[in-house]
Design an enzyme around this catalytic site. Structure first.
Site, PDB file in Angstrom:
ATOM      1  CG  ASP A   1      -1.503  -0.772   0.953  1.00 26.91           C
ATOM      2  OD1 ASP A   1      -2.287  -1.231   0.240  1.00 26.91           O
ATOM      3  OD2 ASP A   1      -2.645  -0.440   2.273  1.00 26.91           O
TER       4      ASP A   1
ATOM      5  CE  LYS B   1      -7.732  -0.446  -0.420  1.00 30.17           C
ATOM      6  NZ  LYS B   1      -6.803  -1.108   1.039  1.00 30.17           N
TER       7      LYS B   1
ATOM      8  CG  MET C   1      -8.074   7.066   6.939  1.00 28.19           C
ATOM      9  SD  MET C   1      -9.623   5.435   6.370  1.00 28.19           S
ATOM     10  CE  MET C   1      -9.799   5.158   7.501  1.00 28.19           C
TER      11      MET C   1
END
Ligand code: SAH
Length: 465
Positions: free
Chosen positions: A250, A272, A385
């Protein structure tokens, strides 16, 4: 990379050492162990080299150094205690394109001598590029204790069976699986313990019974790569990273961590970024299945911990359905790494009795959290996030009862050399994000513990350079 490590075959080749003291003697001994023919240029010799010359193991030219004496060497070592002589040797060697090492003067060297762990034919070399020989030696000591003395024997056994195994197993993957079983199992143990005949018989038997079509079973390792600092990897993570044939990684996996995967492993970037997925999740799941079905050992490498906002659950669900064997290795999650390296604990007897990990970004793009439950005193809330929604997060926490002065931190690229901690409170945090040019990956931490950063901050990112 400052120096490219290589291993030289010096058997029967001619090398020159300028200098006759004890330092020169140690270099001469090494060159001789490698089978080189050594000429020593020095008006006088110290005790050790005098003895070596006496028994005819080296040629001694009892003259002061001149360039003409360097002819026809494949390697030169300058080990005198006079800088001007060493410099002259280095300069001449440079002109003649002969590799030169000047003892204790890395600036004059075209090659450096590593610290070595000799398990011939297995050799492990450690170099600090001349910056710290002491550190090199310390590393060597560590390796000496972890690499069994019998590894040389083991390598010889493997060599003796190499062709037979090659004939038996046509596929490279099958061969590797076979060797891994042998080299990590009881046969290796026997060899290391000096039971050579027993080990040879056992290997013969293993080869006979393996059958020419030993199936190449694929497997998936779902590995947590931690928040960035490669020293935070677990031993298991590292071992599996170095064993995998292919690595699917990732964006959050740091460059330093990625560098530790097996050098010849295939690397596939699965992306991502917010809203931009190099491969959609279903595509990743299918890819893992496909690679494993090809018989490959697949390392699915993720930032932090695969089971914390890492969609690890979804990935192994697909593997489970398809009957693919897998292992999951936890990693240090961003919250742990960032808080630790920013110098505030996530819980504290005086300030915080619990910690909650929350995602600030739901599947549909909204932040629909249980705000009244989050906006409680004496707890720490970590938002993953959350950067995009920082304004909403702060507004909602205040609206639901937390004081606007509740301390809050932004930790950007935690545990890496770019680690950055910005401290504010619920009122000021959105402004800090805007004015501070804050970029992902960033964690938002809310709670009284954040205040401790001022007192307990210990990590110096530049020390990682
Ligand atoms: N599985 C990961 C989290 C993936 S979600 C883990 O356990 O850490 C991605 C979010 O994690 C990012 O948006 C950011 O908020 C956070 N994150 C991951 N690595 C980080 C790091 N090194 N520094 C700061 N935040 C990080």
């Amino acid at each position: 990379m400052d120096f490219l490590p290589i291993f030289l075959n010096l058997k029967g080749r001619h090398c020159t050492v300028v200098g006759g003291g004890e330092v020169a003697a140690r270099k001469v001994a090494l060159l001789r162990q490698a089978g080189a023919q050594v000429t020593v240029v020095s008006p006088v010799l110290g005790d050790t080299l005098a003895r070596t010359a006496e028994v005819g193991e080296i040629e001694h030219i009892a003259e002061a150094y001149t360039e003409a004496l360097l002819k026809e060497s494949v390697l030169i070592i300058a080990a005198t205690d006079r800088r001007e002589v060493n410099e002259a040797v280095a300069e001449a060697a440079g002109r003649m394109n002969i590799p030169v090492n000047v003892v204790d003067s890395p600036d004059l060297c075209t090659f450096v001598m590593p610290s070595i762990i000799d398990r011939s034919p297995v050799m492990v070399a450690v170099s600090t590029g001349g910056s710290s020989p002491v550190l090199g030696r310390m590393l060597r000591q560590k390796l000496e204790t972890t690499i069994p003395a019998g590894y040389g024997q083991l390598a010889r056994l493997a060599k003796a069976f190499r062709d037979k195994v090659k004939t038996k197993f046509k596929s490279g993957v099958d061969r590797r699986l076979f060797w891994e079983k042998v080299l990590e199992g009881p046969i290796a143990e026997m060899m290391v313990a000096g039971k050579e005949q027993q080990a040879t018989e056992a290997l013969e038997k293993a080869l006979d019974s393996a059958g020419a079509t030993m199936p190449g079973h694929g497997e998936v390792y779902l590995v947590g790569g931690g928040p960035g600092d490669p020293d935070l990897l677990t031993f298991k993570a590292l071992r599996l990273m170095q064993q995998a044939d292919v690595v699917v990684y990732d964006r959050l996996v740091s460059k330093e961590v990625l560098e530790l995967v097996r050098r010849d492993a295939e690397r596939i970037y699965a992306g991502k970024e917010r809203g931009v997925h190099a491969i959609p999740q279903e595509g990743i799941n299918d890819l893992l299945v496909k690679l494993a079905k090809e018989g490959k050992r697949v390392c699915r490498l993720k930032g932090g911990d695969p089971f914390i906002f890492g969609r690890g659950g979804e990935e192994i669900e697909t593997l489970m359905e398809q009957g693919i064997p897998f292992q999951v290795v936890p990693g240090i999650t961003a919250a742990s790494g960032c808080a630790t390296y920013s110098g505030f604990p996530l819980t504290h007897r005086d300030y915080s009795q619990s910690v909650t990990f929350v995602t600030g970004h739901l599947k549909d793009g909204t932040i629909n959290l249980n705000w009244p439950a989050l906006a409680q005193p004496h707890q720490t809330i970590v938002f993953y996030m959350g950067l995009h929604g920082v304004q909403t997060i702060c507004d909602q926490l205040i609206a639901n009862g937390l004081p606007a002065t509740t301390p809050a931190a932004l930790v950007q690229q935690g545990t890496t050399r770019h680690h950055r901690t910005l401290i504010g409170d619920l009122k000021t945090l959105p402004g800090i994000v805007e004015s501070g040019d804050v970029k992902p990956p960033t964690l938002i931490v809310v709670g009284e513990v954040v205040k401790l950063h001022e007192k307990l901050n210990w990590f110096v990112p530049s020390a990682m350079e």
